[in-house]
Design an enzyme around this catalytic site. Structure first.
Site, short mmCIF file in Angstrom:
data_model
loop_
_atom_site.label_atom_id
_atom_site.label_comp_id
_atom_site.label_asym_id
_atom_site.label_seq_id
_atom_site.Cartn_x
_atom_site.Cartn_y
_atom_site.Cartn_z
N GLN A 90 -2.91 -12.33 5.44
CA GLN A 90 -3.95 -11.42 5.89
C GLN A 90 -4.79 -12.08 6.99
O GLN A 90 -5.61 -11.41 7.62
CB GLN A 90 -4.87 -11.06 4.72
CG GLN A 90 -4.18 -10.30 3.61
CD GLN A 90 -5.12 -10.00 2.46
OE1 GLN A 90 -5.98 -9.14 2.56
NE2 GLN A 90 -4.96 -10.72 1.37
N HIS A 108 -2.68 -8.23 9.36
CA HIS A 108 -3.86 -7.65 10.02
C HIS A 108 -3.98 -8.05 11.48
O HIS A 108 -5.06 -7.95 12.06
CB HIS A 108 -5.13 -8.03 9.25
CG HIS A 108 -5.16 -7.47 7.87
ND1 HIS A 108 -5.74 -8.12 6.81
CD2 HIS A 108 -4.65 -6.31 7.37
CE1 HIS A 108 -5.60 -7.38 5.72
NE2 HIS A 108 -4.94 -6.28 6.03
N CYS A 135 -2.60 -6.10 31.33
CA CYS A 135 -1.35 -6.12 30.58
C CYS A 135 -0.20 -6.61 31.48
O CYS A 135 0.00 -6.06 32.57
CB CYS A 135 -1.04 -4.72 30.06
SG CYS A 135 0.59 -4.57 29.28
N CYS A 138 2.52 -3.47 31.97
CA CYS A 138 2.28 -2.27 32.77
C CYS A 138 1.08 -2.41 33.72
O CYS A 138 0.70 -1.45 34.40
CB CYS A 138 2.08 -1.06 31.86
SG CYS A 138 0.52 -1.07 30.94
N SER A 176 -8.67 -12.35 -2.78
CA SER A 176 -9.23 -11.74 -3.99
C SER A 176 -8.47 -10.51 -4.44
O SER A 176 -8.63 -10.05 -5.56
CB SER A 176 -10.69 -11.36 -3.73
OG SER A 176 -10.76 -10.37 -2.70
N ASN A 202 -10.08 -9.80 -14.64
CA ASN A 202 -9.43 -8.49 -14.50
C ASN A 202 -8.24 -8.54 -13.55
O ASN A 202 -7.25 -7.86 -13.75
CB ASN A 202 -10.45 -7.46 -14.01
CG ASN A 202 -11.49 -7.13 -15.05
OD1 ASN A 202 -11.22 -7.19 -16.25
ND2 ASN A 202 -12.70 -6.78 -14.61
#
Length: 231
Positions: A90, A108, A135, A138, A176, A202
């Protein structure tokens, strides 16, 4: 070589020991910003320059950071079992790559790349500010950071679907499970390892092995457990 597939999913806790701050750090780089300001499509529409400046600062900060022992051991594991290990993160930093890890899937996006808003081409910028960048594909001047914001799709999530269908073992390091449901992943397989600093009963109950310590302290045991599984 056997065909077992081990998916390693990492988050901010992996890079914390390299000094890379996260939004949740009390003294973190993001503390003067709300998520809505710099990490959402709403904030981007409201003030593109503020968001650009934010990612420029994060990119510049990243240049001096070095991979820690956990990054290096993960790179060793990937090198030793290239067809069995699938590295998903991540994190938008390049610490795994700096450690020599190949084929890292950034769920991500990547901080050291930009993306063209016209042709969608992704290209490297390294640690430089975005200003006056065009870019290379292009020649468009409308480019942006290559980090997924809240409110937009994450194309790399297609690899999560592969994980759900293919994984024989899940290893979760330093996340987490609030953004991506790692507890659900653990329930899909018989062999799962969790390495998080903090305890969350949990969430953690679904993992066969739980290592509540810094990633650099847990990584050798993780390495051995994965090797044992693949042997």
């Amino acid at each position: 070589m056997n065909s077992k597939k081990v998916y390693i999913v990492s988050g901010a806790g992996l890079s914390a020991e390299s000094g890379i701050k996260t939004f949740r750090d009390s003294d973190g780089l993001w503390e003067n910003y709300s998520i809505e300001e710099v990490c959402s499509t709403t904030g981007w529409a409201r003030d593109r320059q503020k968001v650009t400046n934010f990612y420029d600062a994060r990119r510049a900060d990243l240049e001096s950071k070095e991979p820690n022992y956990a990054h290096k051991r993960l790179a060793d594991l990937k090198s030793k079992y290239p067809k069995n290990i699938f590295m998903l993160t991540q994190n938008v930093d390049n610490m795994l790559e700096k450690a020599g890890c190949t084929d890292v899937i950034h769920l991500h996006g990547t901080l050291t790349d930009l993306r063209c808003e016209r042709c969608k081409h992704v290209f490297p910028i390294g640690y430089k500010p975005q200003k006056s960048t065009t870019c290379p594909e292009c020649d468009c001047t409308v480019v942006r950071h290559n980090v997924v914001m809240f409110g937009e799709n994450a194309p790399a999530y297609e690899h999560l679907r592969k994980l759900y269908n293919e994984a024989d073992m899940i290893v979760v390091i330093g996340t987490s499970g609030h953004v991506i449901d790692t507890a659900y992943m653990a329930q899909l397989v018989d062999y799962s390892i969790l390495n998080n600093l903090d305890v969350d009963k949990n969430h953690d109950q679904y993992f066969k092995v739980q290592l509540h310590k810094p990633a650099t302290e847990a990584i050798d045991e993780i390495f051995e457990l994965v090797e044992e599984f693949l042997s």
